[in-house]
Scaffold this motif. Sequence first.
Motif, short mmCIF file in Angstrom:
data_model
loop_
_atom_site.label_atom_id
_atom_site.label_comp_id
_atom_site.label_asym_id
_atom_site.label_seq_id
_atom_site.Cartn_x
_atom_site.Cartn_y
_atom_site.Cartn_z
N VAL A 11 -14.27 28.70 91.61
CA VAL A 11 -14.97 28.26 90.41
C VAL A 11 -14.97 29.37 89.35
O VAL A 11 -14.73 29.12 88.15
N VAL A 12 -15.26 30.58 89.79
CA VAL A 12 -15.26 31.72 88.86
C VAL A 12 -13.88 31.89 88.24
O VAL A 12 -13.75 32.16 87.02
N SER A 13 -12.85 31.75 89.08
CA SER A 13 -11.49 31.90 88.57
C SER A 13 -11.18 30.83 87.51
O SER A 13 -10.56 31.12 86.48
N ILE A 14 -11.62 29.61 87.78
CA ILE A 14 -11.40 28.52 86.82
C ILE A 14 -12.12 28.81 85.52
O ILE A 14 -11.56 28.60 84.42
N ILE A 15 -13.36 29.29 85.63
CA ILE A 15 -14.14 29.60 84.43
C ILE A 15 -13.44 30.69 83.61
O ILE A 15 -13.33 30.61 82.37
N ILE A 16 -12.96 31.71 84.32
CA ILE A 16 -12.28 32.82 83.63
C ILE A 16 -11.02 32.30 82.93
O ILE A 16 -10.71 32.66 81.79
N ILE A 17 -10.29 31.43 83.64
CA ILE A 17 -9.06 30.88 83.05
C ILE A 17 -9.41 30.06 81.80
O ILE A 17 -8.72 30.14 80.76
N VAL A 18 -10.47 29.26 81.90
CA VAL A 18 -10.89 28.45 80.75
C VAL A 18 -11.26 29.35 79.58
O VAL A 18 -10.89 29.09 78.41
N ILE A 19 -12.00 30.41 79.88
CA ILE A 19 -12.41 31.34 78.81
C ILE A 19 -11.18 31.97 78.16
O ILE A 19 -11.09 32.09 76.93
N ILE A 20 -10.22 32.38 78.99
CA ILE A 20 -9.01 33.00 78.46
C ILE A 20 -8.23 32.01 77.59
O ILE A 20 -7.74 32.35 76.50
N VAL A 21 -8.16 30.77 78.09
CA VAL A 21 -7.44 29.74 77.32
C VAL A 21 -8.14 29.52 75.98
O VAL A 21 -7.48 29.39 74.93
N VAL A 22 -9.48 29.47 75.99
CA VAL A 22 -10.24 29.24 74.76
C VAL A 22 -10.01 30.39 73.79
O VAL A 22 -9.81 30.19 72.57
N ILE A 23 -10.06 31.61 74.31
CA ILE A 23 -9.87 32.79 73.45
C ILE A 23 -8.47 32.76 72.83
O ILE A 23 -8.29 33.01 71.64
N TYR A 64 -6.61 30.21 72.33
CA TYR A 64 -6.52 29.09 71.40
C TYR A 64 -7.10 29.48 70.04
O TYR A 64 -6.49 29.19 69.00
N PHE A 65 -8.27 30.12 70.06
CA PHE A 65 -8.93 30.40 68.78
C PHE A 65 -8.34 31.64 68.09
O PHE A 65 -8.44 31.77 66.88
N THR A 66 -7.78 32.54 68.85
CA THR A 66 -7.29 33.78 68.23
C THR A 66 -5.81 33.71 67.89
O THR A 66 -5.35 34.41 66.97
N VAL A 67 -5.11 32.91 68.58
CA VAL A 67 -3.67 32.92 68.36
C VAL A 67 -3.22 31.58 67.80
O VAL A 67 -2.65 31.51 66.70
N ILE A 68 -3.46 30.53 68.54
CA ILE A 68 -2.94 29.23 68.15
C ILE A 68 -3.63 28.73 66.89
O ILE A 68 -3.01 28.18 66.01
#
Length: 300
Positions: free
Chosen positions: A280-292, A294-298
């Motif tokens: 679960v923690v790994s999924i949360i971290i992955i989601v956070i990384i994806v969100v970051i 998305y907002f910083t690059v994409i």
Amino acid sequence: MSRDRFNELQGYSDREDTAIELGPLDSGHGAGGGGYPDGRFFNLLDGVVRQMSQIDEHIGLIANLHEQALAVTSESKYRQISSDRDQLVADTNGMIAGVKQNLEILARTADDPTSPKEQRALHATRQQTQAKKFSEQLQRYRQMEYQYSQRNRERLERQYRIARPEASDEEVASAIDSDQAGQVFAQSVMHSSRIGDARRVLRDVEERQADIKKIDKTISELAQMFVEVSEMVNRQQEVIDSIDTAIEETQAHVDSGRKEVNTAIVLRIKARKKLWIILVVSIIIIVIIVVIIYFTVIKK
């Protein structure tokens, strides 16, 4: 019947003694080692119980014949009673030997390593219980025989003192235990004017003296049998204790194994729980990384 010393002193021929012996062993069930399955074991055990019940009946009949032998006055009747009793004693002793052999066969089932421990413990306990009852039965039989022997001795003592009033207690006891009682009567009646009565009393003394010897022999055999059965009971107790110890050790190992299994299950559950948490923690971290990303690059 013992020899007629009156006839011996008068020049007649002797008559041979007879003795009672234990009957042959009952070999109907064989003497092979190894244990029996439950069905055969309990069939044989039931047979032992029935045999012991018959032995009790025989002991009662023997006691009744003893009483008749003490009370009878007819010489021919006494001989018939004595003959019937001797045959019954021989049959009873044969049955006793058979019961002992069957108990030994049953005892060997507890030594069969191929049988489950619980079954061996059950067999050993049941065999020991019956062996104890058999031991008590032997004691009752021996006590009954001893009491009859004592009463017969008391009768002989009275008759001996009639022939020799001055005799001491030691002399009387010694005469009865040997062949002297008949000799004393034979010598005393040689000069009797009532030869018929004298001869009858002499024969009675000789027959009852022989009776005492046969009873003493039976008592000695029963005493030896009692010792052997007692040793069997003690050996069986050692077997029972050994089986109980093995069962307790096995149960302890089972309990220990169960605890280890339970511990392993708990540890496995905890490991799974940690794995889910990590996932679960790994999924949360992955989601956070994806969100970051998305907002910083994409997004730019």
